[in-house]
Design an enzyme around this catalytic site. Structure first.
Site, PDB file in Angstrom:
ATOM      1  N   THR A 101       0.749  -1.333   0.187  1.00  0.00           N
ATOM      2  CA  THR A 101       0.038  -0.018   0.015  1.00  0.00           C
ATOM      3  C   THR A 101       0.875   1.383  -0.184  1.00  0.00           C
ATOM      4  O   THR A 101       2.036   1.179   0.031  1.00  0.00           O
ATOM      5  CB  THR A 101      -0.849   0.127   1.231  1.00  0.00           C
ATOM      6  OG1 THR A 101       0.176   0.483   2.175  1.00  0.00           O
ATOM      7  CG2 THR A 101      -1.390  -1.443   1.512  1.00  0.00           C
ATOM      8  N   VAL A 150      13.400   1.280  -2.521  1.00  0.00           N
ATOM      9  CA  VAL A 150      14.323   2.288  -3.104  1.00  0.00           C
ATOM     10  C   VAL A 150      14.871   1.507  -4.278  1.00  0.00           C
ATOM     11  O   VAL A 150      15.192   0.403  -4.146  1.00  0.00           O
ATOM     12  CB  VAL A 150      15.637   2.541  -2.392  1.00  0.00           C
ATOM     13  CG1 VAL A 150      16.426   3.605  -2.876  1.00  0.00           C
ATOM     14  CG2 VAL A 150      15.095   2.944  -0.795  1.00  0.00           C
ATOM     15  N   LYS A 223      13.150   7.749   0.147  1.00  0.00           N
ATOM     16  CA  LYS A 223      14.096   7.140  -0.306  1.00  0.00           C
ATOM     17  C   LYS A 223      15.435   7.268   0.472  1.00  0.00           C
ATOM     18  O   LYS A 223      16.103   6.203   0.857  1.00  0.00           O
ATOM     19  CB  LYS A 223      14.064   6.960  -1.630  1.00  0.00           C
ATOM     20  CG  LYS A 223      13.032   6.484  -2.517  1.00  0.00           C
ATOM     21  CD  LYS A 223      13.034   6.716  -4.075  1.00  0.00           C
ATOM     22  CE  LYS A 223      11.861   6.247  -4.635  1.00  0.00           C
ATOM     23  NZ  LYS A 223      11.702   6.415  -6.091  1.00  0.00           N
TER      24      LYS A 223
HETATM   25  N1  LIG Z   1       4.083   1.890  -8.734  1.00  0.00           N
HETATM   26  C1  LIG Z   1       5.340   1.802  -8.899  1.00  0.00           C
HETATM   27  O1  LIG Z   1       6.295   1.717 -10.000  1.00  0.00           O
HETATM   28  C2  LIG Z   1       6.194   1.837  -7.269  1.00  0.00           C
HETATM   29  C3  LIG Z   1       7.726   1.516  -7.508  1.00  0.00           C
HETATM   30  C4  LIG Z   1       8.269   1.409  -6.081  1.00  0.00           C
HETATM   31  C5  LIG Z   1       7.326   1.574  -4.978  1.00  0.00           C
HETATM   32  N2  LIG Z   1       6.142   1.558  -5.150  1.00  0.00           N
HETATM   33  C6  LIG Z   1       5.430   1.631  -3.811  1.00  0.00           C
HETATM   34  O2  LIG Z   1       4.648   0.580  -3.843  1.00  0.00           O
HETATM   35  C7  LIG Z   1       3.366   0.897  -3.234  1.00  0.00           C
HETATM   36  C8  LIG Z   1       2.157   0.368  -4.151  1.00  0.00           C
HETATM   37  O3  LIG Z   1       2.181   1.331  -5.047  1.00  0.00           O
HETATM   38  P1  LIG Z   1       1.194   1.179  -6.254  1.00  0.00           P
HETATM   39  O4  LIG Z   1       1.514   1.911  -7.344  1.00  0.00           O
HETATM   40  O5  LIG Z   1       0.578  -0.257  -6.162  1.00  0.00           O
HETATM   41  O6  LIG Z   1      -0.237   1.910  -5.431  1.00  0.00           O
HETATM   42  P2  LIG Z   1      -1.504   1.972  -5.703  1.00  0.00           P
HETATM   43  O7  LIG Z   1      -1.998   1.575  -7.250  1.00  0.00           O
HETATM   44  O8  LIG Z   1      -2.271   3.239  -5.396  1.00  0.00           O
HETATM   45  O9  LIG Z   1      -2.182   0.752  -4.765  1.00  0.00           O
HETATM   46  C9  LIG Z   1      -2.607   0.966  -3.506  1.00  0.00           C
HETATM   47  C10 LIG Z   1      -3.147  -0.271  -3.054  1.00  0.00           C
HETATM   48  O10 LIG Z   1      -3.479  -0.336  -1.706  1.00  0.00           O
HETATM   49  C11 LIG Z   1      -4.443  -0.603  -1.025  1.00  0.00           C
HETATM   50  N3  LIG Z   1      -4.710   0.064   0.207  1.00  0.00           N
HETATM   51  C12 LIG Z   1      -4.762   1.433   0.661  1.00  0.00           C
HETATM   52  N4  LIG Z   1      -4.892   1.132   2.257  1.00  0.00           N
HETATM   53  C13 LIG Z   1      -4.921   0.029   2.522  1.00  0.00           C
HETATM   54  C14 LIG Z   1      -4.971  -0.711   3.933  1.00  0.00           C
HETATM   55  N5  LIG Z   1      -5.157  -0.180   5.047  1.00  0.00           N
HETATM   56  N6  LIG Z   1      -4.875  -2.077   3.887  1.00  0.00           N
HETATM   57  C15 LIG Z   1      -4.897  -2.799   2.683  1.00  0.00           C
HETATM   58  N7  LIG Z   1      -4.765  -2.187   1.540  1.00  0.00           N
HETATM   59  C16 LIG Z   1      -4.906  -0.857   1.390  1.00  0.00           C
HETATM   60  C17 LIG Z   1      -5.526   0.166  -2.101  1.00  0.00           C
HETATM   61  O11 LIG Z   1      -6.832  -0.154  -1.882  1.00  0.00           O
HETATM   62  P3  LIG Z   1      -8.000   0.130  -2.861  1.00  0.00           P
HETATM   63  O12 LIG Z   1      -7.687  -0.612  -4.106  1.00  0.00           O
HETATM   64  O13 LIG Z   1      -9.314  -0.084  -2.207  1.00  0.00           O
HETATM   65  O14 LIG Z   1      -7.779   1.830  -3.271  1.00  0.00           O
HETATM   66  C18 LIG Z   1      -4.691  -0.056  -3.414  1.00  0.00           C
HETATM   67  O15 LIG Z   1      -5.105  -1.539  -3.866  1.00  0.00           O
HETATM   68  C19 LIG Z   1       3.420   2.312  -2.851  1.00  0.00           C
HETATM   69  O16 LIG Z   1       3.897   2.328  -1.342  1.00  0.00           O
HETATM   70  C20 LIG Z   1       4.682   2.736  -3.673  1.00  0.00           C
HETATM   71  O17 LIG Z   1       5.346   4.088  -3.097  1.00  0.00           O
HETATM   72  C21 LIG Z   1       5.510   1.502  -6.215  1.00  0.00           C
END
Ligand SMILES: NC(=O)c1ccc[n+]([C@@H]2O[C@H](COP(=O)([O-])OP(=O)(O)OC[C@H]3O[C@@H](n4cnc5c(N)ncnc54)[C@H](OP(=O)(O)O)[C@@H]3O)[C@@H](O)[C@H]2O)c1
Length: 353
Positions: A101, A150, A223
């Protein structure tokens, strides 16, 4: 074959990629490590799907489809501590809680899992980047892995762990840690105005839905704070100076209003890019940290410097003092991020189960 119970928090971009990789990777994980991930629960922000003896792959595939269409998961869910308690009550004395998340209030739930014999793997940076007092339990803890916090799946954390294990702790860490800001800088080198480059990046899905999340520099700050704290420098966020690429006066606007108002930032940004070019330099959004603190922001750097590469991280250490150890690569996207989490899950399963 060892069965490793898994609770997955988050079924967004990274969570869905992770679910797909759990299915696709089963033969490889079994062959190489004699392991099977038994996904007992998937939760989103409001609901969850729980099956004590493991959700089958057809259902996992259906979850991926449903969440892609932004439809909710199965049932109303307990809080995260309650999920772990439920799994333990059903006989899973240990397992892996995976946090993909972007939530900022996960610390108590993670502590609950750890205190009850579970391990945790995270792509979520926030638990590591809050006040040191709350973040400390997650550093130097063998039951906590966070490769993807990171470098987006590049082995940045693994490399730093290796340096620390071999008594070659960094004295300075530098890098370009944001693919999104790297893209903006590169487009401005091409003569594209800042506001237009932001609009392009948003349209390509490179930015968060609200681009100010990227432009404010807080993600890069988190990061670099994680790397600093791993290195033994007990810094707080306030020890890292962060340059935001938009002025405070634009922070209260709606996203469309901000996108329009960002044109007001073009002239000064154009001047800075041009001034850098006249000196044989390029502007890059660079992070730089050492034991005393750090700085995250735009810097003019020689266009021949390795720092001008799009995404990179360098560790200056005792052994690597004249030529820092560099990691350069793509490091972006949900697939690589999910792969980093899978690597953590395998590492935990190998070492702790
Ligand atoms: N995207 C990238 O390329 C990338 C790269 C490195 C790191 N990250 C990190 O990885 C994480 C996820 O990124 P993402 O792009 O997948 O984000 P995202 O698409 O916004 O997805 C977040 C997910 O978390 C769920 N969520 C929110 N609060 C929650 C809780 N309390 N309990 C359980 N689930 C919960 C959301 O639920 P809903 O579906 O109900 O909204 C959603 O399914 C972030 O911390 C981000 O910084 C991402």
């Amino acid at each position: 074959m060892k069965k490793i119970p898994v609770i997955l928090l988050g079924a967004g971009g990274v969570g869905r990629a992770l679910l797909q990789q759990i299915i696709d990777g089963r033969p490889n994980v079994a062959d190489r490590n004699n392991l099977e991930f038994q996904l007992v629960a998937v939760a989103d922000s409001r609901r969850w799907l729980y099956t004590a003896n493991g959700i089958d792959d057809a259902t996992i595939a259906a979850i991926i489809d449903r969440k892609k269409r932004r439809e909710p998961l199965g049932e109303e869910r307990p809080d995260v501590a309650g999920m772990v308690d439920q799994a333990i009550a059903d006989g899973h004395a240990n397992g892996i809680l995976v946090d993909v998340t972007a939530q900022s209030d996960m610390e108590p739930a993670l502590n609950h899992a750890l205190a009850n014999g579970w391990s945790v793997a995270l792509a979520n940076k926030k638990p590591f980047a809050g006040a040191w007092e709350t973040a400390e339990p997650f550093f130097g803890n063998a039951a906590v892995r966070h490769e993807s916090t990171v470098g987006g799946g590049q082995p940045v954390i693994a490399t730093l762990r290796y340096l620390l294990d071999t008594n070659d702790a960094p004295t300075r860490i530098q890098g370009q840690l944001s693919g999104t800001l790297g893209y903006l800088c590169q487009r401005m080198d091409d003569g594209v105005d800042f506001s237009k480059a932001v609009a392009e990046a948003k349209a390509k899905g490179f930015t968060e839905p609200d681009p100010r999340e990227d432009l404010g520099g807080m993600d890069v700050m988190r990061k670099v704070l994680i790397l600093a704290r791993m290195s033994g420098w007990q810094l707080e966020a306030s020890d890292i100076e962060v340059e935001s690429l938009f002025s405070k006066s634009l922070s209260h606007l709606s996203v469309p209003e901000f996108m329009a108002a960002s044109r007001s930032l073009d002239p000064s940004m154009r001047d800075r890019v041009q001034a850098a070019h006249e000196e044989g330099m390029v502007l890059r959004y660079v992070a730089d940290v050492s034991a005393d603190g750090g700085k995250v922001g735009l810097q003019a750097i020689p266009n021949t410097s390795s720092l001008a590469n799009l995404k990179f991280i360098s560790f200056t250490t005792t052994h690597y003092h004249d030529e820092p150890l560099m990691l350069v690569g793509k490091g972006a996207g949900v697939g690589m991020t999910a792969a980093g989490v899978i690597g953590d899950m395998i590492g935990l399963a190998r070492e702790l189960f």
